[in-house]
Write an enzyme that holds these catalytic residues in place. Structure first.
Site, PDB file in Angstrom:
ATOM      1  N   LYS A   1       0.859  -1.196   0.000  1.00 28.41           N
ATOM      2  CA  LYS A   1       0.000   0.000   0.000  1.00 28.41           C
ATOM      3  C   LYS A   1       0.891   1.240   0.000  1.00 28.41           C
ATOM      4  O   LYS A   1       1.784   1.364   0.852  1.00 28.41           O
ATOM      5  CB  LYS A   1      -0.870  -0.045   1.250  1.00 28.41           C
ATOM      6  CG  LYS A   1      -2.191   0.682   1.145  1.00 28.41           C
ATOM      7  CD  LYS A   1      -3.034   0.358   2.383  1.00 28.41           C
ATOM      8  CE  LYS A   1      -4.335   1.086   2.404  1.00 28.41           C
ATOM      9  NZ  LYS A   1      -5.014   0.924   3.706  1.00 28.41           N
TER      10      LYS A   1
HETATM   11  O1  G3P Z   1      -9.005   1.875   4.487  1.00 26.99           O
HETATM   12  C1  G3P Z   1      -8.847   3.191   4.909  1.00 26.99           C
HETATM   13  C2  G3P Z   1      -9.587   3.383   6.167  1.00 26.99           C
HETATM   14  O2  G3P Z   1      -8.953   2.716   7.197  1.00 26.99           O
HETATM   15  C3  G3P Z   1      -9.800   4.776   6.567  1.00 26.99           C
HETATM   16  O3  G3P Z   1     -10.957   4.779   7.314  1.00 26.99           O
HETATM   17  O4  G3P Z   1     -12.574   5.612   8.916  1.00 26.99           O
HETATM   18  O5  G3P Z   1     -10.120   6.091   9.219  1.00 26.99           O
HETATM   19  O6  G3P Z   1     -11.425   7.213   7.416  1.00 26.99           O
HETATM   20  P1  G3P Z   1     -11.285   6.001   8.281  1.00 26.99           P
END
Ligand code: G3P
Length: 217
Positions: free
Chosen positions: A83
């Site tokens: 990633k």
């Molecule tokens: O896959 C990306 C994710 O982990 C981000 O999620 O909820 O931290 O914006 P969030």
């Protein structure tokens, strides 16, 4: 639609995997912090449970170091997707590592133009962040639709991996738009099973069943 689980919590991954709900896993530095585990160790353990792509994120900011980190992460298991962030150095890294036959997930995507660049750099997955766009009053789902159209217009094979999914409705909408993959925390995947009418109906069935005085076992 493929389901990836957005966590480094091995127990949660194993539980969902046993139900056939896990086509892959995504992690990031914040999720590694939350797990309290060593990145190499926890990623290796996840790869021993899940046969689909497991994303492990580089943390260097320049291409040379990102490439070295990506190669090291890719040694963990054959199903690692490296990633990388959607920066110019991340795109350089994507080009090099995808050229070596490694899966690359380009993350932190917030525009169709960024997604176009990632596809041209050979990304296996592009990760547009829905929830974080919604957080600043932009339309995360509209971005998924825009990328779907751009990729379909030109036949790009990069898979749209809808990320930063916060609600079960996000999953529905991504499936309707045609995202190839969605990644969500275990709590969101479990919430997809809930419906108020299911609870209400089951409650009535249990009450009526009790009145029959019967037993099945
Ligand atoms: O896959 C990306 C994710 O982990 C981000 O999620 O909820 O931290 O914006 P969030």
């Amino acid at each position: 639609m493929k389901f990836f689980v957005d966590t480094a919590d091995v127990e949660a991954i194993a539980e969902l995997n046993d139900l056939g709900m896990v086509d892959g896993v995504t992690t990031n530095p914040s999720l590694i912090l939350k797990s309290g585990r060593d990145i190499i160790e926890v990623t290796r353990e996840i790869c021993s449970i899940v046969s689909g792509p497991v994303s492990a994120e580089v943390v260097a900011l320049n291409a040379e170091d990102m490439i070295a980190e990506g190669r090291k992460l890719a040694e963990i298991a054959p199903n690692i997707a490296v990633k990388v962030p959607l920066t110019w150095d991340g795109l350089k890294t994507c080009k090099v590592l995808s050229g070596e036959g490694k899966m690359v997930n380009v993350t932190l995507c917030f525009s169709a133009n960024q997604a176009l660049l990632a596809a041209k750099a050979g990304a296996t997955f592009i990760s547009p962040f829905i929830g974080r766009l919604d957080d600043i009053n932009l339309d995360g789902l509209e971005l998924i639709g825009d990328i779907r159209q751009v990729y379909d217009n030109y036949g790009f094979e990069t898979q749209i991996l809808a990320a930063s999914i916060r609600t079960a409705n996000h999953v529905t909408q991504c499936a309707l738009i045609g995202a190839d993959v969605m990644t969500a925390p275990p709590s969101v995947i479990k919430a997809m099973a809930s419906h108020v009418l299911t609870d209400k109906g089951l409650d009535q069935f249990m009450k009526d069943w009790a009145k029959t005085g019967q037993k099945i076992l």
